[in-house]
Design a protein around this motif. Structure first.
Motif, PDB file in Angstrom:
ATOM      1  N   ALA A  60       4.541   1.033  12.163  1.00 22.51           N
ATOM      2  CA  ALA A  60       3.793  -0.224  12.273  1.00 22.51           C
ATOM      3  C   ALA A  60       2.352  -0.075  11.787  1.00 22.51           C
ATOM      4  O   ALA A  60       1.881  -0.870  10.978  1.00 22.51           O
ATOM      5  N   LEU A  61       1.660   0.936  12.286  1.00 20.28           N
ATOM      6  CA  LEU A  61       0.251   1.064  11.932  1.00 20.28           C
ATOM      7  C   LEU A  61       0.060   1.613  10.520  1.00 20.28           C
ATOM      8  O   LEU A  61      -0.962   1.383   9.892  1.00 20.28           O
ATOM      9  N   GLN A  62       1.082   2.337  10.025  1.00 18.12           N
ATOM     10  CA  GLN A  62       0.993   2.860   8.656  1.00 18.12           C
ATOM     11  C   GLN A  62       0.823   1.736   7.647  1.00 18.12           C
ATOM     12  O   GLN A  62      -0.040   1.794   6.771  1.00 18.12           O
ATOM     13  N   ALA A  63       1.658   0.709   7.769  1.00 21.62           N
ATOM     14  CA  ALA A  63       1.634  -0.377   6.795  1.00 21.62           C
ATOM     15  C   ALA A  63       0.301  -1.116   6.845  1.00 21.62           C
ATOM     16  O   ALA A  63      -0.312  -1.394   5.812  1.00 21.62           O
ATOM     17  N   VAL A  64      -0.149  -1.429   8.055  1.00 24.51           N
ATOM     18  CA  VAL A  64      -1.383  -2.211   8.162  1.00 24.51           C
ATOM     19  C   VAL A  64      -2.597  -1.363   7.741  1.00 24.51           C
ATOM     20  O   VAL A  64      -3.546  -1.876   7.133  1.00 24.51           O
ATOM     21  N   SER A  65      -2.547  -0.042   7.998  1.00 25.55           N
ATOM     22  CA  SER A  65      -3.637   0.821   7.518  1.00 25.55           C
ATOM     23  C   SER A  65      -3.660   0.873   5.998  1.00 25.55           C
ATOM     24  O   SER A  65      -4.723   0.846   5.374  1.00 25.55           O
ATOM     25  N   PHE A  66      -2.476   0.961   5.412  1.00 28.52           N
ATOM     26  CA  PHE A  66      -2.387   0.996   3.952  1.00 28.52           C
ATOM     27  C   PHE A  66      -2.945  -0.289   3.355  1.00 28.52           C
ATOM     28  O   PHE A  66      -3.682  -0.273   2.357  1.00 28.52           O
ATOM     29  N   PHE A  67      -2.607  -1.414   3.995  1.00 33.80           N
ATOM     30  CA  PHE A  67      -3.112  -2.726   3.571  1.00 33.80           C
ATOM     31  C   PHE A  67      -4.650  -2.718   3.592  1.00 33.80           C
ATOM     32  O   PHE A  67      -5.303  -3.072   2.598  1.00 33.80           O
ATOM     33  N   ALA A  68      -5.220  -2.285   4.704  1.00 31.93           N
ATOM     34  CA  ALA A  68      -6.676  -2.262   4.845  1.00 31.93           C
ATOM     35  C   ALA A  68      -7.320  -1.355   3.788  1.00 31.93           C
ATOM     36  O   ALA A  68      -8.309  -1.714   3.147  1.00 31.93           O
ATOM     37  N   LEU A  69      -6.694  -0.210   3.590  1.00 34.86           N
ATOM     38  CA  LEU A  69      -7.219   0.762   2.627  1.00 34.86           C
ATOM     39  C   LEU A  69      -7.231   0.180   1.212  1.00 34.86           C
ATOM     40  O   LEU A  69      -8.223   0.308   0.477  1.00 34.86           O
ATOM     41  N   THR A  70      -6.123  -0.458   0.831  1.00 42.70           N
ATOM     42  CA  THR A  70      -6.023  -1.070  -0.505  1.00 42.70           C
ATOM     43  C   THR A  70      -7.156  -2.063  -0.719  1.00 42.70           C
ATOM     44  O   THR A  70      -7.812  -2.067  -1.761  1.00 42.70           O
ATOM     45  N   ILE A  71      -7.378  -2.918   0.293  1.00 43.33           N
ATOM     46  CA  ILE A  71      -8.376  -3.976   0.142  1.00 43.33           C
ATOM     47  C   ILE A  71      -9.790  -3.394   0.096  1.00 43.33           C
ATOM     48  O   ILE A  71     -10.624  -3.815  -0.704  1.00 43.33           O
TER      49      ILE A  71
END
Lengths: 222, 218
Positions: free
Chosen positions: A22-33
């Motif tokens: 769960a947190l992997q995906a949202v962290s990746f999202f934040a990192l990309t942005i």
């Protein structure tokens, strides 16, 4: 509790436990942005123009990296056999798996989007169209992604293969979703049409994906 | 660690009580000229067998002979390449493979509860299976922290929770100590007394009274 609900509860619980996705995906999202904002630099008007499409593409990529985790662990630890032989139809179990993925991934991405939108200088009036389009579109992303995960369930390190499978299938959702978010931000009347086409894509996936996933899983049982 | 005599069969009253009022099973399975393929290659062929209520069959055979493949086909997890399997109730089967199907991040109880919901078992099934297999002391422990033997017991708990007439079990006692093997044998006997059928594939010495031996060769 029915098998359908039990699968959702178990998968969502696992996603938030240690080692869950769960947190992997949202962290990746934040990192990309964040990286994107750094790369664009201080041009605020350019940034706010491209904010919606960038957030949409970021959410899509973040979904993509989490797809391998939907079925592969179940295939590896033998749970897939139990899911197949339980009393409920495998089609409903596949729908439950996709919904659990959406709750533990898609919903978090939608929740994180307004915060990351600030970073990209998205105007306040554009926020609602972005969140609404993501809310509808991420359901379709999870459903289609679960099918790709089911196809590749027996393959180790299938991340890139899954990305190749889902990319063309994700194209309509990205086009209508990003289109709706941009049109809504600009006050364009195309907003409603885009949103409806987006909803149609997600609904179509809701019908086809569980059927296709069930067939793919049965093929991957040996 | 809990010593093995703490959870002997006789000392599991919860389970015994649950068993005595359960209704008897009466499902037979028969396979005719069965052939099963894996990855497009025929692994076993010309297998015919009958499993009647109370029967037990032990599948023997060298590594790679196709015991697991045959067992999965009989359990309905692999479509037969030829021949047919007939049984009166499609949902009468439960397969317990060498993998324990438990989630390492969930506790023993959470795993058992999930299976209870998945197999639509009565709510007490998880607790009685837990005590029957001597896992009471580990109820709150994450399944990933169990030793090999206890993890296997947790895997076998699926059979009890699903409470279906026909059991297909692959290497059930691998990793179990002598006391646990006795307990599992008692569980198998109890199941057969109720009219359940059992097919076990194993290399190990397992004492199943009046079991038919079936040699599988490639």
């Amino acid at each position: 509790m029915s098998a359908f609900a039990a699968v959702i509860v178990r998968d969502v619980t696992l996603a938030f436990r240690a080692g869950g996705g769960a947190l992997q995906a949202v962290s990746f999202f934040a990192l990309t942005i964040v990286l994107f904002a750094l790369a664009v630099g201080p041009d605020l008007s350019l940034m706010s123009d491209i904010a919606s499409p960038v957030l949409w593409a970021g959410a899509l990529l973040a979904t993509m990296i989490s797809l391998e985790q939907i079925y592969r662990p179940d295939r590896e630890d033998g749970s897939l056999d139990a899911l197949v032989e339980c009393g409920d139809s495998l089609v409903f179990i596949a729908l439950a798996k996709a919904l659990a993925h959406w709750i533990s991934t898609g919903l978090l991405l939608v929740a994180a989007a307004p915060l990351l939108a600030l970073l990209l200088n998205l105007e306040g009036s554009a926020l609602a169209p972005l969140v609404i389009s993501l809310l509808i579109g991420t359901v379709g992303l999870s459903l289609i992604g679960a099918f790709a995960g089911a196809l590749a369930a027996a393959l180790p390190r299938a991340g890139v293969l899954i990305a190749v499978i889902v990319s063309p299938l994700y194209a309509p959702i990205l086009i209508f979703g990003s289109g709706a978010a941009s049109a809504g931000a600009a006050g364009d009347p195309q907003y409603g049409a885009n949103l409806m086409l987006l909803a149609a894509s997600s609904l179509f996936a809701a019908i086809i994906s569980p059927l296709a996933s069930a067939a793919a899983l049965r093929f991957n049982l040996d | 660690m809990v010593s093995s005599d703490r959870w002997r069969w006789e000392r599991a009253p919860v389970w015994s009580a649950a068993m005595s009022d359960a209704s008897a099973f009466a499902v037979s399975l028969s396979a005719r000229d069965l052939a099963v393929a894996r990855g497009g290659r025929i692994i076993v062929e010309n297998v015919s067998l009958d499993l009647k209520p109370g029967d037990a069959i032990v599948l023997k055979g060298a590594n790679g002979a196709g015991k697991t493949t045959l067992l999965r086909a009989l359990a309905g997890l692999l479509p037969p390449a030829a021949g047919e399997i007939t049984l009166s109730d499609e949902d009468a089967r439960v397969f317990c493979g060498t993998l324990n199907a438990s989630k390492a991040a969930l506790s023993v109880d959470e795993n058992l509860q999930f299976w209870t919901a998945l197999y639509d078992a009565p709510s007490g099934a998880a607790v009685s299976a837990r005590s029957a297999l001597g896992l009471d002391a580990f109820a709150a422990r994450p399944a990933g922290q169990l030793s090999t033997g206890y993890a296997r017991r947790l895997g076998l708990a699926r059979l009890l929770i699903a409470n279906r007439p026909l059991w297909f079990v692959d290497e059930p006692i691998a990793g179990l100590d002598a006391g646990s093997v006795k307990t599992f044998e008692a569980i198998l006997n109890q199941h057969r007394e109720k009219g359940g059928g059992v097919i076990v594939a194993t290399h190990e010495a397992i004492d199943i009274p009046n079991a038919r031996m079936m040699e599988i060769s490639h």
